[in-house]
Design a protein around this motif. Structure first.
Motif, PDB file in Angstrom:
ATOM      1  N   THR A 245       0.830  -1.199   0.000  1.00 29.85           N
ATOM      2  CA  THR A 245       0.000   0.000   0.000  1.00 29.85           C
ATOM      3  C   THR A 245       0.867   1.254   0.000  1.00 29.85           C
ATOM      4  O   THR A 245       0.601   2.224  -0.725  1.00 29.85           O
ATOM      5  CB  THR A 245      -0.930   0.008   1.225  1.00 29.85           C
ATOM      6  N   GLY A 246       1.923   1.239   0.778  1.00 30.30           N
ATOM      7  CA  GLY A 246       2.837   2.367   0.813  1.00 30.30           C
ATOM      8  C   GLY A 246       3.514   2.600  -0.529  1.00 30.30           C
ATOM      9  O   GLY A 246       3.668   3.747  -0.970  1.00 30.30           O
ATOM     10  N   LEU A 247       3.916   1.519  -1.197  1.00 28.80           N
ATOM     11  CA  LEU A 247       4.549   1.645  -2.511  1.00 28.80           C
ATOM     12  C   LEU A 247       3.578   2.225  -3.537  1.00 28.80           C
ATOM     13  O   LEU A 247       3.938   3.106  -4.330  1.00 28.80           O
ATOM     14  CB  LEU A 247       5.040   0.276  -2.988  1.00 28.80           C
ATOM     15  N   LEU A 248       2.341   1.758  -3.518  1.00 29.82           N
ATOM     16  CA  LEU A 248       1.350   2.242  -4.475  1.00 29.82           C
ATOM     17  C   LEU A 248       1.008   3.704  -4.231  1.00 29.82           C
ATOM     18  O   LEU A 248       0.853   4.494  -5.179  1.00 29.82           O
ATOM     19  CB  LEU A 248       0.089   1.376  -4.400  1.00 29.82           C
ATOM     20  N   ASP A 249       0.889   4.082  -2.956  1.00 31.05           N
ATOM     21  CA  ASP A 249       0.629   5.490  -2.636  1.00 31.05           C
ATOM     22  C   ASP A 249       1.795   6.370  -3.071  1.00 31.05           C
ATOM     23  O   ASP A 249       1.600   7.480  -3.584  1.00 31.05           O
ATOM     24  CB  ASP A 249       0.380   5.654  -1.131  1.00 31.05           C
ATOM     25  N   GLN A 250       3.016   5.870  -2.869  1.00 33.06           N
ATOM     26  CA  GLN A 250       4.186   6.644  -3.293  1.00 33.06           C
ATOM     27  C   GLN A 250       4.188   6.836  -4.807  1.00 33.06           C
ATOM     28  O   GLN A 250       4.434   7.944  -5.311  1.00 33.06           O
ATOM     29  CB  GLN A 250       5.471   5.934  -2.864  1.00 33.06           C
TER      30      GLN A 250
ATOM     31  N   PRO B   4       5.544  -1.075 -12.007  1.00 27.70           N
ATOM     32  CA  PRO B   4       5.585  -1.527 -10.610  1.00 27.70           C
ATOM     33  C   PRO B   4       4.247  -2.081 -10.139  1.00 27.70           C
ATOM     34  O   PRO B   4       4.216  -3.004  -9.312  1.00 27.70           O
ATOM     35  CB  PRO B   4       5.964  -0.253  -9.840  1.00 27.70           C
ATOM     36  N   ARG B   5       3.170  -1.524 -10.647  1.00 29.15           N
ATOM     37  CA  ARG B   5       1.858  -2.025 -10.248  1.00 29.15           C
ATOM     38  C   ARG B   5       1.680  -3.476 -10.699  1.00 29.15           C
ATOM     39  O   ARG B   5       1.155  -4.314  -9.969  1.00 29.15           O
ATOM     40  CB  ARG B   5       0.753  -1.136 -10.830  1.00 29.15           C
ATOM     41  N   TRP B   6       2.120  -3.782 -11.916  1.00 24.43           N
ATOM     42  CA  TRP B   6       2.023  -5.165 -12.381  1.00 24.43           C
ATOM     43  C   TRP B   6       2.921  -6.064 -11.546  1.00 24.43           C
ATOM     44  O   TRP B   6       2.543  -7.186 -11.197  1.00 24.43           O
ATOM     45  CB  TRP B   6       2.415  -5.245 -13.865  1.00 24.43           C
TER      46      TRP B   6
ATOM     47  N   ARG C 173       9.759  -2.051  -5.672  1.00 25.84           N
ATOM     48  CA  ARG C 173      10.340  -1.041  -4.781  1.00 25.84           C
ATOM     49  C   ARG C 173      11.569  -0.395  -5.426  1.00 25.84           C
ATOM     50  O   ARG C 173      11.747   0.826  -5.366  1.00 25.84           O
ATOM     51  CB  ARG C 173      10.707  -1.670  -3.441  1.00 25.84           C
ATOM     52  N   VAL C 174      12.406  -1.216  -6.053  1.00 28.15           N
ATOM     53  CA  VAL C 174      13.605  -0.683  -6.716  1.00 28.15           C
ATOM     54  C   VAL C 174      13.222   0.253  -7.863  1.00 28.15           C
ATOM     55  O   VAL C 174      13.803   1.332  -8.025  1.00 28.15           O
ATOM     56  CB  VAL C 174      14.485  -1.843  -7.243  1.00 28.15           C
ATOM     57  N   ILE C 175      12.238  -0.136  -8.651  1.00 28.57           N
ATOM     58  CA  ILE C 175      11.822   0.686  -9.786  1.00 28.57           C
ATOM     59  C   ILE C 175      11.190   1.988  -9.319  1.00 28.57           C
ATOM     60  O   ILE C 175      11.479   3.067  -9.853  1.00 28.57           O
ATOM     61  CB  ILE C 175      10.853  -0.105 -10.686  1.00 28.57           C
TER      62      ILE C 175
END
Length: 465
Positions: free
Chosen positions: A12-17, A211-213, A224-226
């Protein structure tokens, strides 16, 4: 509003970012590279219209045979959009948007050496498959890689490279067909288009996987890296690691049955909008070589001038759509453009009695509205599907649209041979269908996705829509 339960707190944090990043040089490069590919797609699509006059003379074609050339192309688009849409959800966006350029670039280059009509038809089918793959992968990737507040504008800017590609195709065709014998000129134009497309594939290899995929595929560490690289404005990303088939997706994906079962309203909207614009848009472009050229007894070398004028109008319309999508919202922009195009075509029908000059002006004005319509439509229905099924949903919508695109040249040829105004009024009816579709969507409470994160648009949040 929280994200769906299947996302962990870290995801969730990655998607929000990813949704809230500031625009930087990565996003600019993304738009340029996807836009370049889209311009080449447009070059490929428009090219056949520009050289149809030369092909008619070289292969001694009648109007029905020319319609079969267009139909082979549209059949390829339908196969590519639907088939590669499923593959894009299964294996990732990056593989598909690289393969698509190589496929249609090679087929276009080979078209320059087509010895007969059968070979030409086969190569147009293969090239169409490559471009159809672009429809699914690019529209999914651009929606998933840009910040939410800029998603509509960024997607529309990418699509605005279409009139640029059309303009280049028309200009190049006009120059080459004017300077060389028609039997040689059309081959040179196809060869140049193929070489440019294959060159563009080399530059696109620097783009990352969505990244979503990757998160949907259970590969959050790679995502996360991307995302970190995107946040830093990196313009070159490492090639994603290969994954075993069982790791490629977390949930069942790429199924048209899932779309029909769980998201029928969204799929119906996408299919209706794409069917309306494809039938109307490609019918309009078939109208020139199939109806106008024979009726006015114009030489083939003059046909690209009509497309040049149309491309200028298209660029104006596309830029207007890009400006309005994130200001007025999706519903008003799409509905307004579709309705204006329908009225514009009715008005254009009166221009057909005035000769070549007024027809060229009328075509430019109508193409301005038509291009604004489909450039507004693609971002609108692309963002409505969840990530795991986005490319499949886009591909399914586009595939339905290509049915209309394949039939429209035949209808235009049949009706236009009897009455040019009647053919244009028929095309106006297609655009009116799209306006009705978006009106029904909004009246039934369909989501207005302007500025929303993709995960908050997905059907997990919108019940009964």
């Amino acid at each position: 509003m929280s994200l769906p339960d299947h996302y962990s707190a870290a995801e969730t944090g990655l998607l929000d970012q990813l949704s809230t990043l500031r625009w930087n040089r990565f996003h600019t490069m993304l738009v340029l590279l996807f836009g370049l590919g889209w311009a080449l797609d447009a070059f490929e699509v428009t090219l056949i219209g520009n050289v149809l006059g030369a092909l008619r003379a070289h292969f001694h074609l009648g109007s029905n045979a020319m319609s079969f050339i267009l139909a082979a192309w549209f059949a390829g688009l339908m196969i590519g959009a639907s088939g590669f849409g499923v593959l894009s959800d299964r294996y990732g966006r990056r593989r598909i948007f690289l393969a698509s350029l190589v496929l249609y670039g090679a087929a276009t280059l080979a078209t320059a050496f087509a010895p007969n009509l059968a070979a030409l038809l086969l190569l147009r089918l293969i090239a169409g498959i490559g471009v159809g793959a672009e429809y699914s992968a690019i529209n999914a990737a651009i929606a998933e890689l840009v910040p939410s507040r800029s998603r509509g504008r960024a997607a529309a800017i990418v699509l605005n490279f279409w009139p640029v590609g059309s303009l280049v195709a028309a200009l190049l065709s006009w120059l080459v067909l004017s300077a060389l014998p028609p039997d040689i000129g059309w081959r040179v134009v196809f060869a140049l288009g193929g070489v440019i497309a294959l060159s563009a594939a080399w530059f696109r290899r620097y783009l990352p996987e969505s990244p979503r995929w990757l998160i949907e595929a259970g590969r959050s560490s790679e995502a996360r890296v991307i995302i970190s690289g995107i946040a830093s404005g990196l313009t070159s990303h490492p090639k994603p690691a290969a994954a075993r088939a069982i790791q490629r997706v977390r949930r069942e994906t790429g199924s048209f049955l899932l779309l029909l079962r769980h998201y029928p309203g969204r799929l119906a909207l996408g299919a209706a909008l794409d069917f309306a614009e494809a039938s109307g848009y490609y019918g309009l472009f078939a109208f020139l070589p199939i109806v106008v050229l024979p009726a006015l007894h114009l030489p083939p070398a003059q046909l690209p001038l009509f497309y040049l004028a149309g491309s200028v109008g298209a660029l104006v319309g596309g830029l207007a759509a890009a400006a309005l999508l994130d200001q007025l919202g999706r519903g008003w922009t799409v509905g307004g453009f579709y309705l204006a195009t329908a009225f514009g075509l009715v008005a254009f029908s009166s221009f057909t009695r005035m000769g070549a000059g007024p027809i060229m002006i009328g075509f430019a004005l109508v193409n301005m509205l038509a291009t604004g319509s489909w450039i507004a439509a693609y971002p609108t229905f692309s963002e409505l599907f969840p990530t795991a099924l986005r490319a499949t949903g886009i591909g399914g919508s586009v595939a339905v649209g290509r049915i209309g695109a394949a039939l429209s040249p035949f209808l235009v040829g049949y009706v236009g041979a009897r009455s040019m105004p009647a053919a244009l009024i028929m095309l106006a009816g297609f655009w009116a269908m799209g306006a009705v579709a978006i009106l029904i969507w909004r009246m039934r409470g369909g989501v207005e996705a302007r500025g929303m994160a993709l995960e908050r648009i997905s059907p997990e949040f919108i019940a009964n829509v």
